[in-house]
Design a protein around this motif. Structure first.
Motif, PDB file in Angstrom:
ATOM      1  N   LYS A 385       0.847  -1.186   0.000  1.00 22.88           N
ATOM      2  CA  LYS A 385       0.000   0.000   0.000  1.00 22.88           C
ATOM      3  C   LYS A 385       0.884   1.238   0.000  1.00 22.88           C
ATOM      4  O   LYS A 385       1.756   1.395   0.861  1.00 22.88           O
ATOM      5  CB  LYS A 385      -0.924   0.009   1.219  1.00 22.88           C
ATOM      6  CG  LYS A 385      -1.896   1.168   1.244  1.00 22.88           C
ATOM      7  CD  LYS A 385      -2.802   1.097   2.467  1.00 22.88           C
ATOM      8  CE  LYS A 385      -3.814   2.233   2.504  1.00 22.88           C
ATOM      9  NZ  LYS A 385      -4.674   2.155   3.704  1.00 22.88           N
ATOM     10  N   LEU A 386       0.631   2.144  -0.948  1.00 29.01           N
ATOM     11  CA  LEU A 386       1.377   3.393  -1.042  1.00 29.01           C
ATOM     12  C   LEU A 386       0.530   4.544  -0.518  1.00 29.01           C
ATOM     13  O   LEU A 386      -0.615   4.711  -0.931  1.00 29.01           O
ATOM     14  CB  LEU A 386       1.746   3.701  -2.499  1.00 29.01           C
ATOM     15  CG  LEU A 386       2.568   2.690  -3.274  1.00 29.01           C
ATOM     16  CD1 LEU A 386       2.908   3.248  -4.660  1.00 29.01           C
ATOM     17  CD2 LEU A 386       3.812   2.300  -2.541  1.00 29.01           C
ATOM     18  N   THR A 387       1.118   5.315   0.356  1.00 23.89           N
ATOM     19  CA  THR A 387       0.478   6.536   0.861  1.00 23.89           C
ATOM     20  C   THR A 387       1.506   7.649   0.834  1.00 23.89           C
ATOM     21  O   THR A 387       2.716   7.397   0.781  1.00 23.89           O
ATOM     22  CB  THR A 387      -0.062   6.331   2.293  1.00 23.89           C
ATOM     23  OG1 THR A 387       0.994   5.822   3.121  1.00 23.89           O
ATOM     24  CG2 THR A 387      -1.240   5.363   2.315  1.00 23.89           C
ATOM     25  N   PRO A 388       1.077   8.925   0.889  1.00 21.64           N
ATOM     26  CA  PRO A 388       2.046  10.026   0.796  1.00 21.64           C
ATOM     27  C   PRO A 388       3.070   9.986   1.925  1.00 21.64           C
ATOM     28  O   PRO A 388       2.751   9.630   3.057  1.00 21.64           O
ATOM     29  CB  PRO A 388       1.159  11.277   0.898  1.00 21.64           C
ATOM     30  CG  PRO A 388      -0.177  10.836   0.413  1.00 21.64           C
ATOM     31  CD  PRO A 388      -0.317   9.422   0.881  1.00 21.64           C
ATOM     32  N   GLN A 389       4.270  10.375   1.591  1.00 17.25           N
ATOM     33  CA  GLN A 389       5.354  10.389   2.574  1.00 17.25           C
ATOM     34  C   GLN A 389       5.113  11.501   3.576  1.00 17.25           C
ATOM     35  O   GLN A 389       4.803  12.617   3.186  1.00 17.25           O
ATOM     36  CB  GLN A 389       6.682  10.606   1.849  1.00 17.25           C
ATOM     37  CG  GLN A 389       7.898  10.615   2.754  1.00 17.25           C
ATOM     38  CD  GLN A 389       9.172  10.703   1.936  1.00 17.25           C
ATOM     39  OE1 GLN A 389       9.250  10.131   0.877  1.00 17.25           O
ATOM     40  NE2 GLN A 389      10.140  11.442   2.449  1.00 17.25           N
TER      41      GLN A 389
END
Length: 389
Positions: A385-389
């Motif tokens: 899962k990618l989410t904003p850094q």
């Protein structure tokens, strides 16, 4: 990307800065841009996963495994399984392939009970032959973690079945209005069928939801199976997706070089094996796309390749600078590629190295991006899962 609601899934305990503008179709790598970065979290592990799709009503994620298993992940992270999956011809590039929820979206609820599902898989034929098929069935769930696939019926087959275990393609997408089923059919590493309108290999097909040929297809006058064909001259299409304008695009593997993103227009010939921006694996040259103005040209091509797994158009709010861009999972090299669309052409704007090959990509209900790793490498097969850094 599947239909109008295909979503991303990717997770790994890393923080990665996206590569920024400047990566070109020549394979040049861009410089890092930490401000445009993301963090990844590893959510689950699967055995040779190939495809995934989110159910819009429940947020449940379905995942196929190539050896023939169909699993799902609930929103609380628990993993369930689906019985009644068909026997598949596993080997080479074959096995259980794509999975897409039907366009009959059911709002609310916590179960997949009653949901229509479309699957693709490699099916054995007589002798040493195989071919891709698409089937449709309904899920019946006895418990939250145990469902069965009922009334599964094959609604489409590659014609003819041939020898070999490659280039099935068998990606599925629904038109934005939910009326039509589009299927990618690879040329099965046989080259010439892609230009032969009497077979459905090497084509993108437009069908009704029951698998019958849709009215108005460009080669309907030629009879079956030509009446299925929407476009031809394709090699190995591993991505089908509609953009926000309702235009269909495909993502295609080239030979040694020449991976392509194409705007798919009815009746057009996309050139394989007559032209390519790559060459044969033995070094023999292939005429370039530029030499045949009568054939449809890619919006962008890659040489060296990126060996794409799948792609989607991002429409969420979690990554506002990505909206409208194509997000592509690469398998050689292992990368996440972002491509901006400029009318009917495209340009690569960023690429980010990732740990393993990316087989599938989807957008979650909250706008997160999800990745499904290919399962051939040691330690791979994760759902990220990618989410904003």
């Amino acid at each position: 990307m599947h239909g109008t609601g295909r979503y991303l899934a990717l997770v790994s305990p890393l923080v990665i800065g996206l590569a920024s503008c400047g990566a070109s179709s020549s394979g040049e790598k861009a410089s890092p841009a930490p401000a445009d970065g993301f963090k990844t979290e590893a959510i689950a592990q699967f055995d040779e996963p190939w495809a995934m799709d989110f159910d819009e009503g429940t947020g449940i994620l379905l995942v196929t495994e190539r050896k023939g298993a169909l699993k799902f992940r609930l929103k609380d992270g628990k993993i369930g399984s689906v019985s009644g999956v068909p026997k598949v011809a596993y080997g080479g590039q074959g096995g259980l392939g794509d999975v897409v929820f039907g366009p009959d979206v059911v709002a609310g609820g916590t179960s997949l009970d009653g949901r229509t599902v479309y699957l693709s898989w490699a099916e054995a034929g007589s002798g040493d032959t195989r071919g891709a098929v698409v089937g449709r069935g309904k899920l019946a769930c006895a418990t939250p973690l145990a469902c069965s696939l009922q009334d599964l019926k094959v609604i489409w087959r590659q014609e003819p079945k041939v020898t070999g275990q490659g280039h099935y393609s068998h990606r599925i997408a629904f038109s934005p209005d939910g009326r039509y089923l589009f299927v990618a059919s690879g040329e099965r590493q046989k080259f010439t069928p892609a230009q032969d309108l009497s077979v459905n290999l090497g084509k993108v097909l437009r069908l009704n939801l029951d698998g019958t040929p849709a009215n108005g297809n460009p080669f309907a006058a030629k009879g079956s199976p030509s009446n299925q064909i929407w476009t031809y001259g394709h090699r190995n299409v591993l991505g089908l997706a509609f953009d926000a304008q309702g235009r269909l695009w495909d993502l295609e593997h080239g030979p040694a070089g020449g991976d392509e993103l194409n705007l798919v227009k009815a009746g057009q010939n996309y050139g394989w094996p007559l032209v390519s921006d790559g060459d044969h694996y033995d070094g023999r040259p292939i005429p370039r796309n530029s030499t045949r103005p009568d054939l449809a040209k890619p919006a962008i091509s890659w040489n060296p390749v990126i060996a794409p797994g799948d792609f989607m158009f991002y429409s969420g709010t979690m990554f506002p600078s990505w909206r409208g861009q194509a997000l592509i999972g690469g398998m050689k090299p292992n990368v996440l590629v972002r491509v901006a669309i400029d009318g009917e052409t495209a340009r690569e704007v960023a690429r980010t190295p990732v740990e393993h090959r990316i087989r599938d990509i989807a957008q979650g209900p909250d706008g997160a991006v999800w990745l499904l790793e290919d399962g051939k490498e040691s330690g791979a097969g994760r759902l990220l899962k990618l989410t904003p850094q």
